[in-house]
Scaffold this active site. Structure first.
Site, mmCIF file in Angstrom:
data_model
loop_
_atom_site.group_PDB
_atom_site.id
_atom_site.type_symbol
_atom_site.label_atom_id
_atom_site.label_comp_id
_atom_site.label_asym_id
_atom_site.label_seq_id
_atom_site.Cartn_x
_atom_site.Cartn_y
_atom_site.Cartn_z
ATOM 1 N N GLY A 51 0.763 -1.235 -0.309
ATOM 2 C CA GLY A 51 0.084 -0.075 0.404
ATOM 3 C C GLY A 51 1.047 1.490 0.186
ATOM 4 N N TYR A 52 -0.225 2.373 0.321
ATOM 5 C CA TYR A 52 0.844 3.827 0.360
ATOM 6 C C TYR A 52 1.238 3.714 -1.163
ATOM 7 C CZ TYR A 52 2.075 8.669 2.269
ATOM 8 O OH TYR A 52 2.355 9.563 2.484
ATOM 9 N N LEU A 53 -0.130 3.292 -1.887
ATOM 10 C CA LEU A 53 0.769 3.346 -3.146
ATOM 11 C C LEU A 53 1.128 4.696 -4.360
ATOM 12 C CD1 LEU A 53 -1.992 1.583 -4.665
ATOM 13 C CD2 LEU A 53 -0.353 0.565 -4.212
ATOM 14 N N HIS A 54 2.178 4.580 -4.699
ATOM 15 C CA HIS A 54 3.146 5.253 -6.169
ATOM 16 C C HIS A 54 3.254 4.405 -7.198
ATOM 17 C CE1 HIS A 54 6.527 3.215 -5.691
ATOM 18 N NE2 HIS A 54 6.479 3.039 -4.133
ATOM 19 N N GLU A 55 3.280 6.075 -8.258
ATOM 20 C CA GLU A 55 3.849 5.478 -9.850
ATOM 21 C C GLU A 55 4.558 4.030 -10.095
ATOM 22 O OE1 GLU A 55 2.825 6.280 -13.073
ATOM 23 O OE2 GLU A 55 1.399 8.224 -11.525
ATOM 24 N N HIS A 57 4.221 1.536 -8.415
ATOM 25 C CA HIS A 57 3.128 0.367 -8.276
ATOM 26 C C HIS A 57 1.783 0.668 -9.187
ATOM 27 C CE1 HIS A 57 3.712 1.394 -3.221
ATOM 28 N NE2 HIS A 57 4.052 0.431 -3.615
ATOM 29 N N GLN A 173 14.222 -10.186 -3.993
ATOM 30 C CA GLN A 173 12.560 -10.649 -3.524
ATOM 31 C C GLN A 173 12.002 -10.811 -5.019
ATOM 32 O OE1 GLN A 173 9.529 -8.339 -1.305
ATOM 33 N NE2 GLN A 173 8.857 -8.138 -3.324
ATOM 34 N N MET A 204 11.299 5.096 -6.996
ATOM 35 C CA MET A 204 10.567 6.064 -6.048
ATOM 36 C C MET A 204 10.236 4.598 -5.174
ATOM 37 S SD MET A 204 7.370 7.473 -8.441
ATOM 38 C CE MET A 204 7.663 8.502 -9.242
ATOM 39 N N ARG A 207 8.823 4.678 1.467
ATOM 40 C CA ARG A 207 9.304 5.169 2.578
ATOM 41 C C ARG A 207 9.838 5.758 2.118
ATOM 42 N NH1 ARG A 207 10.867 -0.586 2.812
ATOM 43 N NH2 ARG A 207 10.237 -1.178 5.155
HETATM 44 P P1 AMP Z 1 5.733 -2.058 -1.648
HETATM 45 O O1 AMP Z 1 4.963 -2.106 -1.747
HETATM 46 O O2 AMP Z 1 7.203 -1.203 -1.215
HETATM 47 O O3 AMP Z 1 6.059 -3.903 -0.791
HETATM 48 O O4 AMP Z 1 5.639 -2.775 -3.472
HETATM 49 C C1 AMP Z 1 4.683 -3.735 -3.832
HETATM 50 C C2 AMP Z 1 5.663 -4.245 -5.194
HETATM 51 O O5 AMP Z 1 5.974 -3.056 -5.804
HETATM 52 C C3 AMP Z 1 7.212 -4.991 -4.997
HETATM 53 O O6 AMP Z 1 7.035 -5.335 -6.522
HETATM 54 C C4 AMP Z 1 7.661 -3.327 -5.588
HETATM 55 O O7 AMP Z 1 9.410 -4.016 -6.170
HETATM 56 C C5 AMP Z 1 7.320 -2.662 -6.519
HETATM 57 N N1 AMP Z 1 7.979 -1.480 -6.915
HETATM 58 C C6 AMP Z 1 7.913 -0.646 -5.572
HETATM 59 N N2 AMP Z 1 8.401 0.722 -5.551
HETATM 60 C C7 AMP Z 1 8.847 0.409 -6.468
HETATM 61 C C8 AMP Z 1 9.333 1.134 -7.676
HETATM 62 N N3 AMP Z 1 10.216 2.122 -7.562
HETATM 63 N N4 AMP Z 1 9.236 0.988 -9.569
HETATM 64 C C9 AMP Z 1 9.112 -0.721 -9.049
HETATM 65 N N5 AMP Z 1 8.356 -1.152 -8.792
HETATM 66 C C10 AMP Z 1 8.243 -1.106 -7.761
#
Ligand code: AMP
Length: 301
Positions: A51-55, A57, A173, A204, A207
């Site tokens: 969550g706390y979605l960004h571009e 995601h 991961q 992005m 955090r």
């Molecule tokens: P998270 O919410 O941080 O656990 O991320 C969820 C998914 O989004 C994971 O597969 C991450 O690798 C991917 N993700 C997070 N940040 C980015 C980013 N800047 N660019 C591409 N994928 C991302």
């Protein structure tokens, strides 16, 4: 909407459709929905997130829609992948905003379980890989990948996707998930998607919101040191130690930085490489203030 053209009998009907998004909180409901959609011949594509979605995601969701027609996103801050003293409680959350962003991207369903739904009383089953977690982030976060592999196993059994999309931002991961899917015969295609960056290059991350303006400048050195390394390798530098030393110097020149690791390694096994003869993964983790950030890049000689 009905449009009346003056005095004529002509009527134009415009249908405005606001797509609803299903929000599902229990594993049983999610499984039932997936069974139904599988029977109807839909291709379920899954993007797990905290969550706390960004571009970053959202880009995974767009990639997902190219591989399936039933896009499911999970929003779950998974407690088992956080060690003691890490930011589980502080992790940023904004469910309403996330749901709106997901709806706009064409997400059909969001699975947002409570922690008790995923880890019920007496829970005791974990998925652990033997070698991959012994590298990079797994060294300072010894239970992290066990938590990731476990929650992804559970989410795969709950969402029952045909395809799942993961970002290369979390490179280790992605390797762990690919290995686990192969080792445990999950019938799921894993897609890796490129890192999405801010306009200045900072990868992005949910955090990034923790960073003060001063720390935000320090954080940029993760990217600039990777870019410098790429330049050096393209100009013929083969010595991994030189590449790491230069990156370390650049990062440490900024306030509030503490390097967890900088590695030049094999992109499949993550074993250290000393002489760069073929494409290598350069990966790093740096604490800026109290915020731990990661980034990576493939360097090709
Ligand atoms: P998270 O919410 O941080 O656990 O991320 C969820 C998914 O989004 C994971 O597969 C991450 O690798 C991917 N993700 C997070 N940040 C980015 C980013 N800047 N660019 C591409 N994928 C991302």
């Amino acid at each position: 909407m009905t449009f009346h053209h003056c005095c004529s009998t002509f009527t134009l009907q415009i249908k405005i459709e606001v797509r609803a998004i299903e929000i599902i909180h229990t594993a049983k409901e999610m499984q039932a929905r997936s069974d139904r959609n599988r029977r109807e011949g839909k291709t379920i594509v899954f993007v797990p997130t905290m969550g706390y979605l960004h571009e970053g995601h959202l880009s995974l969701m767009r990639t997902g829609l190219r591989h399936g027609d039933d896009l499911v996103v999970s929003i779950f801050v998974n407690p088992t992948q956080f060690g003691p003293g890490e930011d589980l409680d502080a992790y940023p959350r904004d469910m309403d905003r996330d749901l709106e962003l997901a709806r706009k991207e064409g997400v059909a369903a969001v699975f947002a379980p409570h922690a008790k739904e995923i880890y019920s009383r007496g829970y005791q089953t974990y998925v652990a890989l033997k070698k991959l977690p012994g590298h990079l982030c797994g060294i300072s976060r010894p239970i992290h990948f066990r938590g990731v592999a476990t929650v992804c196993t559970k989410l795969f059994n709950i969402v029952k996707p045909h395809v799942a999309v993961f970002g290369r931002k979390d490179y280790q991961q992605l390797l762990v998930i690919r290995r686990m899917v192969q080792d445990l015969n999950f019938d799921i295609t894993i897609i890796g998607a490129p890192i999405v960056r801010e306009s200045d290059g900072l990868a992005m991350s949910s955090r990034n919101t923790y960073l003060t303006p001063e720390q935000r400048i320090s954080a940029l050195t993760l990217y600039t040191s990777l870019q410098n390394a790429r330049g050096r390798v393209e100009s013929g530098e083969k010595d991994a130690a030189e590449i790491i030393a230069a990156a370390s110097e650049l990062i440490m020149s900024r306030p509030e930085t503490a390097i967890d690791y900088i590695a030049v390694c094999d992109p499949e096994t993550l074993d250290d490489v000393t002489t760069i003869e073929q494409p290598v993964l350069m990966a790093l983790a740096v604490k800026v203030g109290t915020t731990r950030l990661i980034d990576n890049m493939i360097l090709t000689p």
